[in-house]
Design an enzyme around this catalytic site. Structure first.
Site, mmCIF file in Angstrom:
data_model
loop_
_atom_site.group_PDB
_atom_site.id
_atom_site.type_symbol
_atom_site.label_atom_id
_atom_site.label_comp_id
_atom_site.label_asym_id
_atom_site.label_seq_id
_atom_site.Cartn_x
_atom_site.Cartn_y
_atom_site.Cartn_z
ATOM 1 N N TYR A 152 0.838 -1.206 0.000
ATOM 2 C CA TYR A 152 0.000 0.000 0.000
ATOM 3 C C TYR A 152 0.879 1.265 0.000
ATOM 4 O O TYR A 152 0.610 2.217 -0.746
ATOM 5 C CB TYR A 152 -0.898 -0.043 1.237
ATOM 6 C CG TYR A 152 -1.925 1.055 1.345
ATOM 7 C CD1 TYR A 152 -3.042 1.096 0.521
ATOM 8 C CD2 TYR A 152 -1.808 2.049 2.332
ATOM 9 C CE1 TYR A 152 -4.009 2.094 0.653
ATOM 10 C CE2 TYR A 152 -2.768 3.044 2.470
ATOM 11 C CZ TYR A 152 -3.861 3.070 1.632
ATOM 12 O OH TYR A 152 -4.817 4.059 1.772
ATOM 13 N N LYS A 156 0.919 4.471 -2.582
ATOM 14 C CA LYS A 156 0.621 5.851 -2.177
ATOM 15 C C LYS A 156 1.853 6.758 -2.339
ATOM 16 O O LYS A 156 1.697 7.957 -2.605
ATOM 17 C CB LYS A 156 0.070 5.886 -0.749
ATOM 18 C CG LYS A 156 -1.301 5.209 -0.621
ATOM 19 C CD LYS A 156 -2.378 5.841 -1.525
ATOM 20 C CE LYS A 156 -3.760 5.281 -1.264
ATOM 21 N NZ LYS A 156 -4.810 5.872 -2.132
HETATM 22 P P1 NAD Z 1 -13.924 2.585 0.873
HETATM 23 O O1 NAD Z 1 -13.543 1.226 0.431
HETATM 24 O O2 NAD Z 1 -14.711 2.734 2.141
HETATM 25 O O3 NAD Z 1 -14.647 3.399 -0.265
HETATM 26 C C1 NAD Z 1 -14.074 3.479 -1.543
HETATM 27 C C2 NAD Z 1 -15.133 3.767 -2.547
HETATM 28 O O4 NAD Z 1 -14.574 3.591 -3.851
HETATM 29 C C3 NAD Z 1 -16.298 2.821 -2.431
HETATM 30 O O5 NAD Z 1 -17.488 3.504 -2.720
HETATM 31 C C4 NAD Z 1 -15.984 1.796 -3.519
HETATM 32 O O6 NAD Z 1 -17.114 1.134 -3.990
HETATM 33 C C5 NAD Z 1 -15.360 2.682 -4.560
HETATM 34 N N1 NAD Z 1 -14.558 1.916 -5.485
HETATM 35 C C6 NAD Z 1 -13.499 1.134 -5.204
HETATM 36 N N2 NAD Z 1 -13.072 0.524 -6.332
HETATM 37 C C7 NAD Z 1 -13.873 0.967 -7.328
HETATM 38 C C8 NAD Z 1 -13.955 0.698 -8.723
HETATM 39 N N3 NAD Z 1 -13.125 -0.157 -9.332
HETATM 40 N N4 NAD Z 1 -14.914 1.331 -9.451
HETATM 41 C C9 NAD Z 1 -15.778 2.184 -8.859
HETATM 42 N N5 NAD Z 1 -15.748 2.468 -7.542
HETATM 43 C C10 NAD Z 1 -14.811 1.853 -6.797
HETATM 44 O O7 NAD Z 1 -12.558 3.380 0.995
HETATM 45 P P2 NAD Z 1 -12.153 4.650 1.873
HETATM 46 O O8 NAD Z 1 -11.635 4.160 3.181
HETATM 47 O O9 NAD Z 1 -13.221 5.686 1.852
HETATM 48 O O10 NAD Z 1 -10.883 5.120 1.037
HETATM 49 C C11 NAD Z 1 -10.976 6.039 -0.029
HETATM 50 C C12 NAD Z 1 -9.576 6.465 -0.409
HETATM 51 O O11 NAD Z 1 -8.914 7.029 0.728
HETATM 52 C C13 NAD Z 1 -8.683 5.334 -0.909
HETATM 53 O O12 NAD Z 1 -7.870 5.812 -1.961
HETATM 54 C C14 NAD Z 1 -7.833 5.019 0.303
HETATM 55 O O13 NAD Z 1 -6.605 4.435 -0.051
HETATM 56 C C15 NAD Z 1 -7.680 6.379 0.915
HETATM 57 N N6 NAD Z 1 -7.356 6.367 2.349
HETATM 58 C C16 NAD Z 1 -8.225 5.812 3.236
HETATM 59 C C17 NAD Z 1 -7.888 5.832 4.581
HETATM 60 C C18 NAD Z 1 -8.786 5.254 5.618
HETATM 61 O O14 NAD Z 1 -8.333 5.082 6.760
HETATM 62 N N7 NAD Z 1 -10.032 4.937 5.310
HETATM 63 C C19 NAD Z 1 -6.673 6.389 5.010
HETATM 64 C C20 NAD Z 1 -5.823 6.941 4.066
HETATM 65 C C21 NAD Z 1 -6.181 6.929 2.731
#
Ligand code: NAD
Length: 247
Positions: A152, A156
């Site tokens: 990951y 990133k």
């Molecule tokens: P999540 O899995 O809760 O939500 C992600 C969304 O993207 C969902 O609606 C999912 O259906 C959609 N998605 C994923 N793959 C897809 C595809 N192929 N086509 C269409 N839609 C798709 O994720 P999150 O925790 O909200 O994370 C969102 C972003 O933030 C990511 O890039 C993640 O790496 C980043 N992030 C999250 C966190 C955390 O702690 N949650 C921390 C740092 C960074």
């Protein structure tokens, strides 16, 4: 509730890739509340229907896979685009020595290749805007390493690198490119991780502010970077990490 002018995004078209749940959903809601024409992209129609029912005049739902060529073509064919949040991302947690080719390919495909392809597709409609802004969803893991997260972290760190390169290349079109780099936020992606009490303690001990991020904390920074308030900001990152990377 947010402190932004309610007319901030009137007349602006903003696409959120991965808007069904979690951080992307919060970004889509905030952009809609501030008057934007929001294109919400997710695979699950019911998630999009729930969002659109809250903001019927503001949300255009695209039930699509953001990794697909048909999606890239649809983005490229937009008449104009002012904002893009490249939010879709995944994590496959595990020791480096155990990571399968399938895991490596899945993480690189969505977190890096797809982000590049969506951004590439957005250039044509963004050139038709006076100014435009791309926000790439990074992570604190784009700046540091952490146990079981090398895969990951690789993806990133790539997001941070691409962002700087895109910012330099696309500046001539007045397209700004930045990242938002969250710490852990409670979303469907991270919920299972926090069922492990040892891991939960590790995370809370690492965050000087002593709490997880909220999806709204992340959406606030996205909103700022998408807006003209950030018109001189490109090629950088807002870390919304409660101080994790300051240690
Ligand atoms: P999540 O899995 O809760 O939500 C992600 C969304 O993207 C969902 O609606 C999912 O259906 C959609 N998605 C994923 N793959 C897809 C595809 N192929 N086509 C269409 N839609 C798709 O994720 P999150 O925790 O909200 O994370 C969102 C972003 O933030 C990511 O890039 C993640 O790496 C980043 N992030 C999250 C966190 C955390 O702690 N949650 C921390 C740092 C960074």
């Amino acid at each position: 509730m947010n402190g932004f002018n309610k007319e901030l995004f009137i007349g602006k078209t903003i696409l959120i890739a991965g808007a069904g749940k979690g951080i992307g959903l919060a970004c889509a809601k905030m952009a809609a509340e501030l008057g934007g024409n929001v294109i919400a992209v997710a695979r699950t129609q019911s998630d999009l229907d729930a969002l659109a029912s809250q903001y019927p005049d503001r949300i255009e739902s695209w039930a699509m896979d953001v990794t697909s060529e048909v999606f890239f073509e649809r983005v490229k064919a937009l008449p104009v685009l002012h904002g893009l949040v490249n939010n879709a991302g995944i994590n496959r947690v595990g020791p480096m020595e155990d990571q399968s080719n399938e895991n490596i390919d899945a993480v690189i495909d969505l977190n890096v290749r797809t982000l590049y392809k969506i951004s590439q597709s957005a250039i044509t409609p963004m050139k038709n805007a006076d100014s435009a802004s791309i926000v790439n969803m990074s992570s604190q893991m784009g700046f540091v390493g952490s146990p079981n997260r090398t895969l990951y972290c690789m993806s990133k760190h790539a997001v941070e690198g691409i962002t700087k390169a895109m910012a330099v290349e696309l500046a001539e079109f007045n397209i700004r490119v930045n990242t938002v780099a969250p710490t852990f936020v409670l979303t469907p992606m991270t919920k299972p991780m926090f069922e492990d009490e040892t891991f939960k303690k590790f995370v809370f001990d690492m965050i000087p502010l002593g709490r997880l991020g909220k999806v709204e904390d992340i959406a606030h920074s996205c909103t700022f970077l998408l807006s003209e308030m950030a018109s001189m900001i490109t090629g950088t990152s807002i870390k919304v990490d409660g101080g994790w990377t300051a240690r």
